[in-house]
Motif scaffolding. Structure first.
Motif, PDB file in Angstrom:
ATOM      1  N   LEU A  93       1.281  -9.332   6.977  1.00 40.45           N
ATOM      2  CA  LEU A  93       1.746  -8.291   7.672  1.00 40.45           C
ATOM      3  C   LEU A  93       3.255  -8.105   7.875  1.00 40.45           C
ATOM      4  N   MET A  94       4.036  -7.208   6.699  1.00 37.37           N
ATOM      5  CA  MET A  94       4.838  -6.835   5.930  1.00 37.37           C
ATOM      6  C   MET A  94       5.421  -5.659   6.799  1.00 37.37           C
ATOM      7  N   ALA A  95       5.856  -5.616   7.414  1.00 39.75           N
ATOM      8  CA  ALA A  95       6.411  -3.589   7.769  1.00 39.75           C
ATOM      9  C   ALA A  95       8.243  -4.169   7.375  1.00 39.75           C
ATOM     10  N   VAL A  96       7.967  -2.531   6.171  1.00 41.77           N
ATOM     11  CA  VAL A  96       9.024  -1.869   6.066  1.00 41.77           C
ATOM     12  C   VAL A  96       9.621  -0.903   6.801  1.00 41.77           C
ATOM     13  N   LEU A  97      10.931  -1.279   6.983  1.00 39.59           N
ATOM     14  CA  LEU A  97      12.340  -0.347   7.839  1.00 39.59           C
ATOM     15  C   LEU A  97      13.084  -0.182   6.693  1.00 39.59           C
ATOM     16  N   GLU A  98      13.018   0.983   6.564  1.00 35.94           N
ATOM     17  CA  GLU A  98      13.463   2.254   5.787  1.00 35.94           C
ATOM     18  C   GLU A  98      14.066   3.269   6.378  1.00 35.94           C
ATOM     19  N   ASP A  99      13.270   3.750   7.823  1.00 34.98           N
ATOM     20  CA  ASP A  99      13.805   5.576   8.058  1.00 34.98           C
ATOM     21  C   ASP A  99      15.128   4.158   8.802  1.00 34.98           C
ATOM     22  N   GLY A 147      -8.567  -9.420  -1.440  1.00 35.24           N
ATOM     23  CA  GLY A 147      -8.338 -10.856  -1.317  1.00 35.24           C
ATOM     24  C   GLY A 147      -6.827 -10.994  -1.460  1.00 35.24           C
ATOM     25  N   ALA A 148      -6.880  -9.607  -1.310  1.00 33.77           N
ATOM     26  CA  ALA A 148      -4.760  -9.832  -0.755  1.00 33.77           C
ATOM     27  C   ALA A 148      -4.509 -10.817   0.549  1.00 33.77           C
ATOM     28  N   GLN A 149      -3.575 -11.491   0.674  1.00 30.59           N
ATOM     29  CA  GLN A 149      -3.370 -12.312   1.849  1.00 30.59           C
ATOM     30  C   GLN A 149      -1.851 -11.613   2.320  1.00 30.59           C
ATOM     31  N   ALA A 150      -1.613 -10.828   1.412  1.00 30.30           N
ATOM     32  CA  ALA A 150      -0.442 -10.257   2.491  1.00 30.30           C
ATOM     33  C   ALA A 150      -0.690  -8.171   1.804  1.00 30.30           C
ATOM     34  N   ILE A 151      -0.564  -7.444   3.809  1.00 28.31           N
ATOM     35  CA  ILE A 151       0.453  -5.893   3.094  1.00 28.31           C
ATOM     36  C   ILE A 151       1.199  -5.998   3.312  1.00 28.31           C
ATOM     37  N   SER A 152       2.049  -5.562   2.506  1.00 30.58           N
ATOM     38  CA  SER A 152       3.426  -4.318   2.945  1.00 30.58           C
ATOM     39  C   SER A 152       3.317  -3.154   3.297  1.00 30.58           C
ATOM     40  N   VAL A 153       2.974  -2.849   4.313  1.00 31.03           N
ATOM     41  CA  VAL A 153       3.404  -1.112   4.765  1.00 31.03           C
ATOM     42  C   VAL A 153       4.339  -0.776   5.189  1.00 31.03           C
ATOM     43  N   PRO A 154       4.929   0.946   4.169  1.00 28.18           N
ATOM     44  CA  PRO A 154       5.783   1.252   3.882  1.00 28.18           C
ATOM     45  C   PRO A 154       6.923   2.362   5.487  1.00 28.18           C
ATOM     46  N   VAL A 172       0.776  -0.987  -0.183  1.00 23.40           N
ATOM     47  CA  VAL A 172      -0.222   0.041   0.209  1.00 23.40           C
ATOM     48  C   VAL A 172       0.873   0.995  -0.050  1.00 23.40           C
ATOM     49  N   PRO A 173       0.038   3.073  -0.571  1.00 23.56           N
ATOM     50  CA  PRO A 173       1.248   3.317  -0.426  1.00 23.56           C
ATOM     51  C   PRO A 173       1.297   4.499   0.564  1.00 23.56           C
ATOM     52  N   VAL A 216       9.457  -8.517   7.889  1.00 18.01           N
ATOM     53  CA  VAL A 216       9.494  -7.513   7.975  1.00 18.01           C
ATOM     54  C   VAL A 216      10.166  -7.252   6.595  1.00 18.01           C
ATOM     55  N   SER A 217      10.335  -6.177   5.629  1.00 17.64           N
ATOM     56  CA  SER A 217      11.156  -6.190   5.046  1.00 17.64           C
ATOM     57  C   SER A 217      12.291  -4.916   4.769  1.00 17.64           C
ATOM     58  N   PHE A 218      13.135  -5.609   4.167  1.00 20.32           N
ATOM     59  CA  PHE A 218      14.370  -4.027   4.694  1.00 20.32           C
ATOM     60  C   PHE A 218      14.290  -2.901   3.729  1.00 20.32           C
ATOM     61  N   GLY A 219      14.420  -1.929   3.543  1.00 22.16           N
ATOM     62  CA  GLY A 219      13.951  -0.478   2.598  1.00 22.16           C
ATOM     63  C   GLY A 219      15.482  -0.235   2.275  1.00 22.16           C
ATOM     64  N   ARG A 220      16.303  -0.439   1.964  1.00 19.07           N
ATOM     65  CA  ARG A 220      17.718   0.085   1.854  1.00 19.07           C
ATOM     66  C   ARG A 220      17.721   1.376   0.898  1.00 19.07           C
ATOM     67  N   GLY A 221      16.520   1.394  -0.170  1.00 14.88           N
ATOM     68  CA  GLY A 221      16.837   2.374  -0.818  1.00 14.88           C
ATOM     69  C   GLY A 221      16.993   3.463  -0.267  1.00 14.88           C
ATOM     70  N   ASP A 222      15.490   3.887   0.884  1.00 12.69           N
ATOM     71  CA  ASP A 222      15.287   5.061   1.430  1.00 12.69           C
ATOM     72  C   ASP A 222      15.974   5.018   2.136  1.00 12.69           C
ATOM     73  N   LEU A 223      16.129   4.477   3.451  1.00 12.29           N
ATOM     74  CA  LEU A 223      17.923   4.697   3.653  1.00 12.29           C
ATOM     75  C   LEU A 223      19.025   5.588   3.253  1.00 12.29           C
ATOM     76  N   ALA A 224      19.542   4.538   2.392  1.00  9.57           N
ATOM     77  CA  ALA A 224      20.960   5.164   1.978  1.00  9.57           C
ATOM     78  C   ALA A 224      20.392   6.704   1.894  1.00  9.57           C
ATOM     79  N   GLN A 225      19.216   6.878   0.713  1.00  9.62           N
ATOM     80  CA  GLN A 225      18.782   7.837   0.227  1.00  9.62           C
ATOM     81  C   GLN A 225      18.573   9.029   1.745  1.00  9.62           C
ATOM     82  N   SER A 226      17.998   8.844   2.397  1.00  9.17           N
ATOM     83  CA  SER A 226      18.110  10.258   3.716  1.00  9.17           C
ATOM     84  C   SER A 226      19.425   9.894   4.548  1.00  9.17           C
ATOM     85  N   LEU A 227      20.837   9.296   3.777  1.00  9.12           N
ATOM     86  CA  LEU A 227      21.342   9.093   4.458  1.00  9.12           C
ATOM     87  C   LEU A 227      22.957  10.873   3.795  1.00  9.12           C
TER      88      LEU A 227
END
Length: 272
Positions: A150-156, A91-98, A76-77, A177-188
């Motif tokens: 539920l897949m929590a995205v850790l990117e901050d 009908g989604a069986q999994a939700i990823s939240v950024p 989801v956005p 859990v999903s590791f968000g390398r892109g956003d984390l690297a961008q923020s640094l």
């Protein structure tokens, strides 16, 4: 009609000790999703954060996935309970939240994904995920509780500081859990600097997330880095990732087109 359950192939693979394999989908073409399913992937991630996919298109994609028995993970956005509800009811069986940054965000995501008493998701039996009927509603609730991830995205940076309390809000045996390398690297990156995708803090953060994953048993989803190769997939698994999201459909098509152009140059230009 009674409720007809669909198994979450991500969770099935994890319980069997396998690494579930997925493809990220930006194009939102139901035919492409069918092909991914026929090819043997366990799941696909329909990205609604970085695309213009609307709820109606999302539902058609999920129908195509159900037809070939592939599991749908919707990204989801944002942390909007209504958007999450639309995905689950479709009908989604999994939700990823950024951008889950702390335990409050994690709890809000849990509340949005789960029905009472586990969460606050609103109830309506006339929905696709419940087969449009009140018959079998209790069966549906039980299935949802055990099979909807539920897949929590850790990117901050804040998320890394709070990683243990975020994991503590998740449901072992179901969530991830999903590791968000892109956003984390961008923020640094400082103004004028290039983004360092392998910044020391990014690498330390990834190790920290994997360490907490091993302690809690809550799996981490990883994308082979810096490109989708067998070696990079193996490296991610060897480090501790337990879910593999191979690549993005558009990137795969782009690379295929590049290779075609390169291979055709000699033929089309008379061998020059």
């Amino acid at each position: 009609m009674n409720f007809r359950p669909r198994q979450n192939r991500i969770l099935e693979a994890l319980k069997e000790g396998r690494i579930p394999l997925g493809m990220e989908v930006y194009t939102s073409n139901p035919s492409l999703i069918e092909i991914i399913g026929y090819a043997g992937f366990d799941f696909y991630k329909l990205d609604m954060e970085h695309t213009r996919i609307n709820p109606e298109t999302m539902e058609h994609c999920i129908r195509a996935a159900d037809a070939v028995g592939i599991t749908t993970l919707v990204k989801v956005p944002d942390l909007n309970p209504i958007t999450i509800m639309h995905a689950i009811e479709a009908g989604a069986q999994a939700i990823s939240v950024p951008h889950i940054k702390n335990k409050e965000d994690a709890r809000k995501a849990v509340n949005a994904v789960r029905y009472p008493p586990e969460g606050n998701l609103g109830s309506c039996s006339s929905i696709r995920s419940a087969c449009y009927s009140t018959k079998g509603w209790d069966h549906y609730l039980q299935h949802h509780s055990k099979q909807t991830m539920l897949m929590a995205v850790l990117e901050d940076k804040e998320a890394i500081d709070n990683v243990e309390e975020i994991f503590a809000e998740l449901k072992p045996g179901v969530d991830a859990v999903s590791f968000g390398r892109g956003d984390l690297a961008q923020s640094l990156a400082k103004p004028g600097e290039e983004v360092d995708w392998d910044h020391p803090f990014v690498m330390e953060a990834y190790e920290k997330v994997l360490e907490v994953s091993k302690k809690t048993g809550i799996p981490v989803n990883a994308v082979p880095w810096p490109e989708a190769t067998n070696e990079n997939v193996k490296a991610a698994i060897d480090k501790g990732a337990r879910i593999c999201l191979y690549t993005i459909d558009q990137l795969l098509f782009y690379e295929a087109c590049q290779n075609i152009v390169k291979d055709m140059e000699g033929i089309l230009n008379g061998g020059k």
